[in-house]
Design an enzyme around this catalytic site. Sequence first.
Site, PDB file in Angstrom:
ATOM      1  N   SER B 137       0.674  -1.488   0.284  1.00  0.00           N
ATOM      2  CA  SER B 137       0.066  -0.069  -0.349  1.00  0.00           C
ATOM      3  C   SER B 137       0.781   1.148  -0.076  1.00  0.00           C
ATOM      4  CB  SER B 137      -0.883  -0.079   1.866  1.00  0.00           C
ATOM      5  OG  SER B 137      -2.222   0.599   1.011  1.00  0.00           O
ATOM      6  N   ASP B 291      -8.579  -5.610  -5.466  1.00  0.00           N
ATOM      7  CA  ASP B 291      -8.087  -4.504  -5.058  1.00  0.00           C
ATOM      8  C   ASP B 291      -9.530  -2.848  -5.993  1.00  0.00           C
ATOM      9  OD1 ASP B 291      -7.294  -2.147  -3.838  1.00  0.00           O
ATOM     10  OD2 ASP B 291      -5.761  -3.111  -3.295  1.00  0.00           O
ATOM     11  N   HIS B 320      -8.212  -4.932  -1.389  1.00  0.00           N
ATOM     12  CA  HIS B 320      -6.874  -3.770  -1.272  1.00  0.00           C
ATOM     13  C   HIS B 320      -6.458  -5.280   0.350  1.00  0.00           C
ATOM     14  CE1 HIS B 320      -3.916  -1.171  -0.738  1.00  0.00           C
ATOM     15  NE2 HIS B 320      -3.667  -0.878   0.757  1.00  0.00           N
TER      16      HIS B 320
END
Lengths: 344, 344
Positions: B137, B291, B320
């Site tokens: 991320s 995601d 995600h």
Amino acid sequence: MADQDHASLPAEGVFELGDMRLESGVTLPKAAIGYKTHGQLNAARSNVILYPTPYPAQHGDIEWLIGRGKALDPDKYFIIVLDQLGNGLSSSPSNTPAPFDRTRFPVITIRDDVAAQHRLVTAGFKIERIALVAGWSMGAQQTFQWAVSHPDMVERIAPFCGTAKTTPHNVVFLNSARSALITDVAWMNGNYQEQPVQGVRAFSHVYAGWAFSQPFYKQELYRQLGFNSLDDFITGFWERRYARRDANNLLSMLRTWQLNDVGGTPPFGGSLERALRSIKAKATVMAGQTDLYFTPEDIEADAALIPGARYQVIPSVWGHMAGSGLNAVDAQFVDQQIKALLGT
Amino acid sequence: MADQDHASLPAEGVFELGDMRLESGVTLPKAAIGYKTHGQLNAARSNVILYPTPYPAQHGDIEWLIGRGKALDPDKYFIIVLDQLGNGLSSSPSNTPAPFDRTRFPVITIRDDVAAQHRLVTAGFKIERIALVAGWSMGAQQTFQWAVSHPDMVERIAPFCGTAKTTPHNVVFLNSARSALITDVAWMNGNYQEQPVQGVRAFSHVYAGWAFSQPFYKQELYRQLGFNSLDDFITGFWERRYARRDANNLLSMLRTWQLNDVGGTPPFGGSLERALRSIKAKATVMAGQTDLYFTPEDIEADAALIPGARYQVIPSVWGHMAGSGLNAVDAQFVDQQIKALLGT
């Protein structure tokens, strides 16, 4: 109001329903439903199209699908655009007196919407057969419900970009929009005198991320809508879209959306599958290819349960808004599909 | 602090950076970066792995990837977990004195993060070569930036579930979370004495819709995390996740995320493509199949620009969070990919 006993309703108006017993068991006094008609009812009363409003529109907001040469052609059809309960024209938190005003407005289900609409159509317009029900988004929810509740009355349905039961993820998204709105202290638990402007703005910002797709933003397709930057689009499109709506109305309809489930009551007893399998109408069910909350996968699963239904994907990067009429290509796709359905 | 002149830093600590000139031109006085190490630096100083934190984690929150027998094996590697600026351990709105406290905390870019980390690694630990940078991320953003900023120092990178440049849709989602938070009057333009609890809660609700996928919610996979209902999950997982974070820190790091662009400065002059093509590190770039904000399509496009990069999709409905280590199957997939990369 025109005299409601003589089926001589005006082309645009609010139809009085009297005391309406809702699915929740609550009776809403002096309930009313807004509508607008296009075209003329033929002698056989066989050319009726119902077109319920999506969240949080009013009947004047969705006329893009109606017009000469289009599927919803007023030269051929008698089209009734139906205002959802809670949208500010039909009975709503904003226009209902105490004790059912504001957040005291009762829980409305999609079945309540369809019950009010059915009353308008049968008692008001003296109509017994429906050639087509078509609707986008929450309009699709009402469309599915019409086919389930009145299987022998509805000949065709064209729900697009909506599901027959609201998914858990969709509930999460809607709760987040609600949460953003009610965080505004100016909401005052619904007892505001002035609209909670900041809260509605935050609500619109949440919506902005969900209603269009990732590639829509990457490709800057908002330029096709006349906006020159992302900021302009968020302000000029999204903030304006909700700033004109009453906050309690937004929250009431949001709850209706979350509760939507065509199989949620007898005789289906909670079975979505049994409810959808009971549909007799010819159905064309459409999904937006990049819709983030009414996903193609969810809609395809609904369509698969409706006997003989055609499932069509709108090939578009406009996300949920592929069904909104905002761009000509997608609008034409939807129009063509509905034309084909009406030709059967 | 241990004596920083002798590279005898403690295994966990905060490293003083002195006055730090940021990309914005502002100098942040007495800047500092938090970190924690695992394992031992070998004599050749060749076994170094950097593992930067994702939004809005601190170094203790992401240890799932570290362990004996795992890719990040402290028996083999000297692993440095690096705290992002703004995360409450490194220099942050919450711990910086006036005039740079709260919302006066300067704009931080991912390059500023990497500059601070580089200083810790080179001046603090006297390390000149990096075997691997890996991150999820926002950690992936820092990973890309390490490879771009220090092409001759970084041998391998494993960014997962992140892009090298933040997409416009991601900006919209993040703005909506920010908007929900700052709608709380208790935020007081950042000058709160007590955390704006309602605003952070609304923020967490927005996040909940984006970070997991539609099928994750439909399949009720939160039960695997010990929650028995959707409501329990939103409260017990999402509200708790952000309630312990400082609001201004959340907003500062959110801005950093929005600004991320590895091509955003000289010598690349705004060209994402040129920046990615300049990478010399061996790269395994991973994306979560479902995601919703760091989409597989966007990540695949990044990977295609990195010479020789392998692109791998984590086959998961965890959205995600496929890269978060929350479920064993996805965690093992990520681990195996990183092991394979380290073996090259």
